[in-house]
Motif scaffolding. Sequence first.
Motif, PDB file in Angstrom:
ATOM      1  N   TYR A 143       0.832  -1.198   0.000  1.00  0.00           N
ATOM      2  CA  TYR A 143       0.000   0.000   0.000  1.00  0.00           C
ATOM      3  C   TYR A 143       0.873   1.257   0.000  1.00  0.00           C
ATOM      4  O   TYR A 143       0.601   2.218  -0.727  1.00  0.00           O
ATOM      5  CB  TYR A 143      -0.901  -0.026   1.237  1.00  0.00           C
ATOM      6  CG  TYR A 143      -1.928   1.062   1.313  1.00  0.00           C
ATOM      7  CD1 TYR A 143      -2.974   1.130   0.403  1.00  0.00           C
ATOM      8  CD2 TYR A 143      -1.873   2.031   2.313  1.00  0.00           C
ATOM      9  CE1 TYR A 143      -3.935   2.131   0.479  1.00  0.00           C
ATOM     10  CE2 TYR A 143      -2.826   3.031   2.405  1.00  0.00           C
ATOM     11  CZ  TYR A 143      -3.857   3.077   1.483  1.00  0.00           C
ATOM     12  OH  TYR A 143      -4.795   4.069   1.567  1.00  0.00           O
ATOM     13  N   ALA A 144       1.946   1.246   0.807  1.00  0.00           N
ATOM     14  CA  ALA A 144       2.857   2.386   0.853  1.00  0.00           C
ATOM     15  C   ALA A 144       3.559   2.582  -0.489  1.00  0.00           C
ATOM     16  O   ALA A 144       3.706   3.712  -0.967  1.00  0.00           O
ATOM     17  CB  ALA A 144       3.880   2.190   1.967  1.00  0.00           C
ATOM     18  N   ALA A 145       3.987   1.483  -1.117  1.00  0.00           N
ATOM     19  CA  ALA A 145       4.657   1.587  -2.416  1.00  0.00           C
ATOM     20  C   ALA A 145       3.726   2.159  -3.474  1.00  0.00           C
ATOM     21  O   ALA A 145       4.118   3.013  -4.281  1.00  0.00           O
ATOM     22  CB  ALA A 145       5.168   0.210  -2.837  1.00  0.00           C
ATOM     23  N   GLU A 146       2.477   1.720  -3.445  1.00  0.00           N
ATOM     24  CA  GLU A 146       1.493   2.212  -4.410  1.00  0.00           C
ATOM     25  C   GLU A 146       1.247   3.707  -4.239  1.00  0.00           C
ATOM     26  O   GLU A 146       1.019   4.431  -5.215  1.00  0.00           O
ATOM     27  CB  GLU A 146       0.187   1.440  -4.240  1.00  0.00           C
ATOM     28  CG  GLU A 146      -0.913   1.844  -5.187  1.00  0.00           C
ATOM     29  CD  GLU A 146      -2.210   1.078  -4.946  1.00  0.00           C
ATOM     30  OE1 GLU A 146      -3.228   1.438  -5.552  1.00  0.00           O
ATOM     31  OE2 GLU A 146      -2.195   0.119  -4.145  1.00  0.00           O
ATOM     32  N   ALA A 147       1.302   4.178  -2.986  1.00  0.00           N
ATOM     33  CA  ALA A 147       1.040   5.588  -2.691  1.00  0.00           C
ATOM     34  C   ALA A 147       2.309   6.432  -2.702  1.00  0.00           C
ATOM     35  O   ALA A 147       2.241   7.637  -2.416  1.00  0.00           O
ATOM     36  CB  ALA A 147       0.370   5.715  -1.325  1.00  0.00           C
TER      37      ALA A 147
ATOM     38  N   PRO B 159       9.388  12.515   5.543  1.00  0.00           N
ATOM     39  CA  PRO B 159       8.813  12.123   4.250  1.00  0.00           C
ATOM     40  C   PRO B 159       7.587  12.970   3.936  1.00  0.00           C
ATOM     41  O   PRO B 159       6.963  13.547   4.833  1.00  0.00           O
ATOM     42  CB  PRO B 159       8.423  10.664   4.489  1.00  0.00           C
ATOM     43  CG  PRO B 159       8.148  10.584   5.963  1.00  0.00           C
ATOM     44  CD  PRO B 159       9.137  11.515   6.603  1.00  0.00           C
ATOM     45  N   ALA B 160       7.246  13.027   2.671  1.00  0.00           N
ATOM     46  CA  ALA B 160       6.053  13.777   2.276  1.00  0.00           C
ATOM     47  C   ALA B 160       4.785  13.042   2.675  1.00  0.00           C
ATOM     48  O   ALA B 160       3.791  13.659   3.080  1.00  0.00           O
ATOM     49  CB  ALA B 160       6.064  14.022   0.770  1.00  0.00           C
ATOM     50  N   ARG B 161       4.819  11.720   2.571  1.00  0.00           N
ATOM     51  CA  ARG B 161       3.657  10.885   2.866  1.00  0.00           C
ATOM     52  C   ARG B 161       4.082   9.713   3.750  1.00  0.00           C
ATOM     53  O   ARG B 161       5.162   9.132   3.564  1.00  0.00           O
ATOM     54  CB  ARG B 161       3.021  10.357   1.568  1.00  0.00           C
ATOM     55  CG  ARG B 161       2.369  11.445   0.730  1.00  0.00           C
ATOM     56  CD  ARG B 161       2.001  10.945  -0.654  1.00  0.00           C
ATOM     57  NE  ARG B 161       3.205  10.609  -1.416  1.00  0.00           N
ATOM     58  CZ  ARG B 161       3.974  11.524  -2.029  1.00  0.00           C
ATOM     59  NH1 ARG B 161       3.681  12.806  -1.960  1.00  0.00           N
ATOM     60  NH2 ARG B 161       5.044  11.140  -2.705  1.00  0.00           N
ATOM     61  N   LEU B 162       3.204   9.340   4.670  1.00  0.00           N
ATOM     62  CA  LEU B 162       3.501   8.282   5.629  1.00  0.00           C
ATOM     63  C   LEU B 162       2.300   7.364   5.778  1.00  0.00           C
ATOM     64  O   LEU B 162       1.202   7.833   6.093  1.00  0.00           O
ATOM     65  CB  LEU B 162       3.851   8.885   6.993  1.00  0.00           C
ATOM     66  CG  LEU B 162       4.163   7.907   8.132  1.00  0.00           C
ATOM     67  CD1 LEU B 162       5.492   7.192   7.880  1.00  0.00           C
ATOM     68  CD2 LEU B 162       4.197   8.646   9.474  1.00  0.00           C
ATOM     69  N   VAL B 163       2.477   6.075   5.543  1.00  0.00           N
ATOM     70  CA  VAL B 163       1.449   5.087   5.868  1.00  0.00           C
ATOM     71  C   VAL B 163       1.648   4.698   7.335  1.00  0.00           C
ATOM     72  O   VAL B 163       2.726   4.239   7.724  1.00  0.00           O
ATOM     73  CB  VAL B 163       1.547   3.854   4.961  1.00  0.00           C
ATOM     74  CG1 VAL B 163       0.590   2.761   5.430  1.00  0.00           C
ATOM     75  CG2 VAL B 163       1.223   4.236   3.522  1.00  0.00           C
ATOM     76  N   LEU B 164       0.611   4.917   8.133  1.00  0.00           N
ATOM     77  CA  LEU B 164       0.707   4.733   9.589  1.00  0.00           C
ATOM     78  C   LEU B 164      -0.326   3.695  10.040  1.00  0.00           C
ATOM     79  O   LEU B 164      -1.432   4.045  10.449  1.00  0.00           O
ATOM     80  CB  LEU B 164       0.468   6.083  10.281  1.00  0.00           C
ATOM     81  CG  LEU B 164       0.723   6.171  11.776  1.00  0.00           C
ATOM     82  CD1 LEU B 164       2.175   5.877  12.110  1.00  0.00           C
ATOM     83  CD2 LEU B 164       0.348   7.566  12.299  1.00  0.00           C
ATOM     84  N   PRO B 165       0.028   2.411   9.977  1.00  0.00           N
ATOM     85  CA  PRO B 165      -0.952   1.384  10.350  1.00  0.00           C
ATOM     86  C   PRO B 165      -1.100   1.277  11.867  1.00  0.00           C
ATOM     87  O   PRO B 165      -0.149   1.493  12.628  1.00  0.00           O
ATOM     88  CB  PRO B 165      -0.332   0.085   9.786  1.00  0.00           C
ATOM     89  CG  PRO B 165       0.870   0.502   8.991  1.00  0.00           C
ATOM     90  CD  PRO B 165       1.293   1.824   9.520  1.00  0.00           C
ATOM     91  N   SER B 166      -2.291   0.941  12.290  1.00  0.00           N
ATOM     92  CA  SER B 166      -2.525   0.555  13.685  1.00  0.00           C
ATOM     93  C   SER B 166      -3.836  -0.222  13.733  1.00  0.00           C
ATOM     94  O   SER B 166      -4.716   0.002  12.895  1.00  0.00           O
ATOM     95  CB  SER B 166      -2.589   1.773  14.617  1.00  0.00           C
ATOM     96  OG  SER B 166      -3.900   2.288  14.722  1.00  0.00           O
ATOM     97  N   PRO B 167      -3.987  -1.121  14.710  1.00  0.00           N
ATOM     98  CA  PRO B 167      -5.203  -1.941  14.743  1.00  0.00           C
ATOM     99  C   PRO B 167      -6.423  -1.223  15.288  1.00  0.00           C
ATOM    100  O   PRO B 167      -7.523  -1.775  15.255  1.00  0.00           O
ATOM    101  CB  PRO B 167      -4.802  -3.094  15.670  1.00  0.00           C
ATOM    102  CG  PRO B 167      -3.774  -2.499  16.581  1.00  0.00           C
ATOM    103  CD  PRO B 167      -3.010  -1.518  15.735  1.00  0.00           C
ATOM    104  N   ASN B 168      -6.242   0.011  15.771  1.00  0.00           N
ATOM    105  CA  ASN B 168      -7.350   0.692  16.435  1.00  0.00           C
ATOM    106  C   ASN B 168      -7.734   1.973  15.695  1.00  0.00           C
ATOM    107  O   ASN B 168      -8.563   1.959  14.799  1.00  0.00           O
ATOM    108  CB  ASN B 168      -6.973   0.959  17.897  1.00  0.00           C
ATOM    109  CG  ASN B 168      -6.594  -0.337  18.609  1.00  0.00           C
ATOM    110  OD1 ASN B 168      -7.367  -1.285  18.636  1.00  0.00           O
ATOM    111  ND2 ASN B 168      -5.382  -0.405  19.149  1.00  0.00           N
ATOM    112  N   GLY B 169      -7.143   3.112  16.043  1.00  0.00           N
ATOM    113  CA  GLY B 169      -7.544   4.368  15.419  1.00  0.00           C
ATOM    114  C   GLY B 169      -7.323   4.414  13.922  1.00  0.00           C
ATOM    115  O   GLY B 169      -8.159   4.930  13.170  1.00  0.00           O
ATOM    116  N   SER B 170      -6.205   3.869  13.459  1.00  0.00           N
ATOM    117  CA  SER B 170      -5.935   3.872  12.021  1.00  0.00           C
ATOM    118  C   SER B 170      -6.925   2.978  11.282  1.00  0.00           C
ATOM    119  O   SER B 170      -7.414   3.329  10.199  1.00  0.00           O
ATOM    120  CB  SER B 170      -4.502   3.406  11.751  1.00  0.00           C
ATOM    121  OG  SER B 170      -4.138   3.613  10.409  1.00  0.00           O
TER     122      SER B 170
END
Length: 256
Positions: free
Chosen positions: A66-70, A100-111
């Motif tokens: 997902y991060a690579a795609e974005a 970085p300009a963009r960050l994928v920030l996974p989490s099991p709750n709020g994200s």
Amino acid sequence: MNSAHRQAEYSIRFEWGLSGAQAVAPGCELAVVVDILSFTTTLSVALDAGITVLPFRVRGDKAAAYAAEADATLAFGRSVARGDQISLSSSTIRDRTEHPARLVLPSPNGSTISYELAGSATTVVGASVRNARAVASWICTTYPQGTKVAVIAAGEQWPDGSLRPAIEDLWGAGAVLSAMTRSAWLPMFSPEAEAASAAWNSVELDFAARLEHCASGRELIDDGYPRDVAIAAELNTSAVVPVLQGRRFVPATKND
């Protein structure tokens, strides 16, 4: 689902976790997601640093793809991040000189909640204690009274994956709701929203100490992340209002 659980007769609603969000957010113009330790706190620190944040549900290969795609940097889990890699730990962003300009920030709750609500008719906002007053002010000045708002305490998870209501998220949700009451929105609150606001009012004067001693705060401190707890306790130090546009959190403008 029992219709009473949707709190539909109230404009301002409060619930817990993804299931709660799916219950009370439909039909609302706004959903405010609160995950103090640590997604929405780290989100606010990232946007303060000029980073666009993409929420995601899971870590691992799917998150990397997902991060690579974005064309985005992927945040790692706290326990696996090395060197200057960014993680869910807010200090890993604050300590960097370049971002970085963009960050994928996974989490099991709020994200996860934010990701699942993306694409719906509901505008998603990320709130923490750091920007609670800014979020409340933006809501009350951008939207008219009567606007339907669902405030969601993300909570944590027990080892079996079930929801663990986390007191810090109740406080964080209450911080937003309490600030909204000062703009005369109180008569529209559900009893659940009133209770969250009252919970915040009971700890506001010594919130930092309460956060350090609650279960989630002790867990992070014991695991070696006391700065994450300290950053999460920075009351109203951020003016940023993260709004999900498409699948990306960006700072709100008056026209959002």
